[in-house]
Scaffold this motif. Structure first.
Motif, mmCIF file in Angstrom:
data_model
loop_
_atom_site.group_PDB
_atom_site.id
_atom_site.type_symbol
_atom_site.label_atom_id
_atom_site.label_comp_id
_atom_site.label_asym_id
_atom_site.label_seq_id
_atom_site.Cartn_x
_atom_site.Cartn_y
_atom_site.Cartn_z
ATOM 1 N N TRP A 5 10.646 -1.081 -14.686
ATOM 2 C CA TRP A 5 9.317 -1.550 -15.092
ATOM 3 C C TRP A 5 8.988 -2.900 -14.471
ATOM 4 C CZ3 TRP A 5 6.205 1.949 -16.387
ATOM 5 C CH2 TRP A 5 6.626 3.062 -17.097
ATOM 6 N N MET A 6 9.987 -3.772 -14.364
ATOM 7 C CA MET A 6 9.748 -5.069 -13.721
ATOM 8 C C MET A 6 9.421 -4.882 -12.237
ATOM 9 S SD MET A 6 9.708 -7.516 -15.819
ATOM 10 C CE MET A 6 9.841 -8.909 -14.735
ATOM 11 N N THR A 7 10.143 -3.989 -11.591
ATOM 12 C CA THR A 7 9.876 -3.715 -10.178
ATOM 13 C C THR A 7 8.477 -3.134 -9.999
ATOM 14 O OG1 THR A 7 12.220 -3.275 -9.807
ATOM 15 C CG2 THR A 7 10.690 -2.453 -8.153
ATOM 16 N N LEU A 8 8.115 -2.193 -10.846
ATOM 17 C CA LEU A 8 6.791 -1.605 -10.783
ATOM 18 C C LEU A 8 5.713 -2.661 -11.007
ATOM 19 C CD1 LEU A 8 5.323 1.116 -10.459
ATOM 20 C CD2 LEU A 8 5.356 1.283 -12.955
ATOM 21 N N TYR A 9 5.917 -3.521 -11.977
ATOM 22 C CA TYR A 9 4.967 -4.586 -12.292
ATOM 23 C C TYR A 9 4.772 -5.520 -11.095
ATOM 24 C CZ TYR A 9 3.100 -8.721 -14.655
ATOM 25 O OH TYR A 9 2.343 -9.800 -15.013
ATOM 26 N N VAL A 10 5.861 -5.901 -10.461
ATOM 27 C CA VAL A 10 5.791 -6.813 -9.315
ATOM 28 C C VAL A 10 5.114 -6.143 -8.119
ATOM 29 C CG1 VAL A 10 7.217 -8.006 -7.586
ATOM 30 C CG2 VAL A 10 7.749 -8.244 -10.010
ATOM 31 N N LEU A 11 5.320 -4.865 -7.934
ATOM 32 C CA LEU A 11 4.738 -4.168 -6.791
ATOM 33 C C LEU A 11 3.279 -3.776 -7.004
ATOM 34 C CD1 LEU A 11 7.691 -1.871 -5.717
ATOM 35 C CD2 LEU A 11 6.946 -3.991 -4.657
ATOM 36 N N VAL A 12 2.837 -3.675 -8.243
ATOM 37 C CA VAL A 12 1.459 -3.279 -8.512
ATOM 38 C C VAL A 12 0.505 -4.437 -8.286
ATOM 39 C CG1 VAL A 12 -0.082 -2.681 -10.414
ATOM 40 C CG2 VAL A 12 1.946 -1.338 -10.010
ATOM 41 N N TRP A 13 0.925 -5.663 -8.550
ATOM 42 C CA TRP A 13 0.022 -6.812 -8.404
ATOM 43 C C TRP A 13 -0.561 -6.969 -7.006
ATOM 44 C CZ3 TRP A 13 -2.897 -8.928 -11.712
ATOM 45 C CH2 TRP A 13 -2.533 -8.973 -13.038
ATOM 46 N N PRO A 14 0.214 -6.820 -5.948
ATOM 47 C CA PRO A 14 -0.396 -6.913 -4.613
ATOM 48 C C PRO A 14 -1.451 -5.831 -4.377
ATOM 49 C CG PRO A 14 1.956 -7.186 -4.423
ATOM 50 C CD PRO A 14 1.685 -6.775 -5.832
ATOM 51 N N ALA A 15 -1.242 -4.638 -4.910
ATOM 52 C CA ALA A 15 -2.217 -3.561 -4.741
ATOM 53 C C ALA A 15 -3.517 -3.896 -5.481
ATOM 54 C CB ALA A 15 -1.641 -2.241 -5.247
ATOM 55 N N ILE A 16 -3.406 -4.419 -6.699
ATOM 56 C CA ILE A 16 -4.595 -4.802 -7.460
ATOM 57 C C ILE A 16 -5.329 -5.934 -6.746
ATOM 58 C CG2 ILE A 16 -5.371 -5.873 -9.606
ATOM 59 C CD1 ILE A 16 -3.087 -4.359 -10.998
ATOM 60 N N THR A 17 -4.584 -6.910 -6.256
ATOM 61 C CA THR A 17 -5.185 -8.042 -5.549
ATOM 62 C C THR A 17 -5.906 -7.575 -4.289
ATOM 63 O OG1 THR A 17 -3.425 -9.465 -6.378
ATOM 64 C CG2 THR A 17 -4.689 -10.282 -4.513
ATOM 65 N N LEU A 18 -5.281 -6.694 -3.545
ATOM 66 C CA LEU A 18 -5.903 -6.168 -2.326
ATOM 67 C C LEU A 18 -7.182 -5.406 -2.655
ATOM 68 C CD1 LEU A 18 -5.742 -5.778 0.726
ATOM 69 C CD2 LEU A 18 -4.391 -3.720 0.290
ATOM 70 N N GLY A 19 -7.165 -4.638 -3.722
ATOM 71 C CA GLY A 19 -8.355 -3.904 -4.131
ATOM 72 C C GLY A 19 -9.501 -4.841 -4.484
ATOM 73 N N MET A 20 -9.208 -5.870 -5.260
ATOM 74 C CA MET A 20 -10.245 -6.829 -5.658
ATOM 75 C C MET A 20 -10.774 -7.597 -4.450
ATOM 76 S SD MET A 20 -10.832 -6.290 -8.721
ATOM 77 C CE MET A 20 -11.945 -7.635 -9.006
ATOM 78 N N LEU A 21 -9.881 -7.993 -3.560
ATOM 79 C CA LEU A 21 -10.300 -8.713 -2.361
ATOM 80 C C LEU A 21 -11.208 -7.845 -1.499
ATOM 81 C CD1 LEU A 21 -10.073 -11.314 -0.720
ATOM 82 C CD2 LEU A 21 -8.084 -10.320 0.404
#
Length: 43
Positions: A5-21
């Motif tokens: 879950w920690m790995t998933l959490y850390v890897l999801v943030w860049p995807a969310i950031t890229l989407g918002m950007l």
């Protein structure tokens, strides 16, 4: 299991950031194009 879950959490943030950007950049580009077409400044 916690590591997964920690790995998933850390890897999801860049995807969310890229989407918002990408949303922000697309909106800015659309506004910039419209301003140029109308001959006005975007600032």
């Amino acid at each position: 299991m916690t590591t997964f879950w920690m790995t998933l959490y850390v890897l999801v943030w860049p995807a969310i950031t890229l989407g918002m950007l990408s949303v922000i950049v697309r909106a800015f580009y659309k506004e910039w194009r419209q301003a140029r077409k109308e001959g006005r400044s975007i600032v």
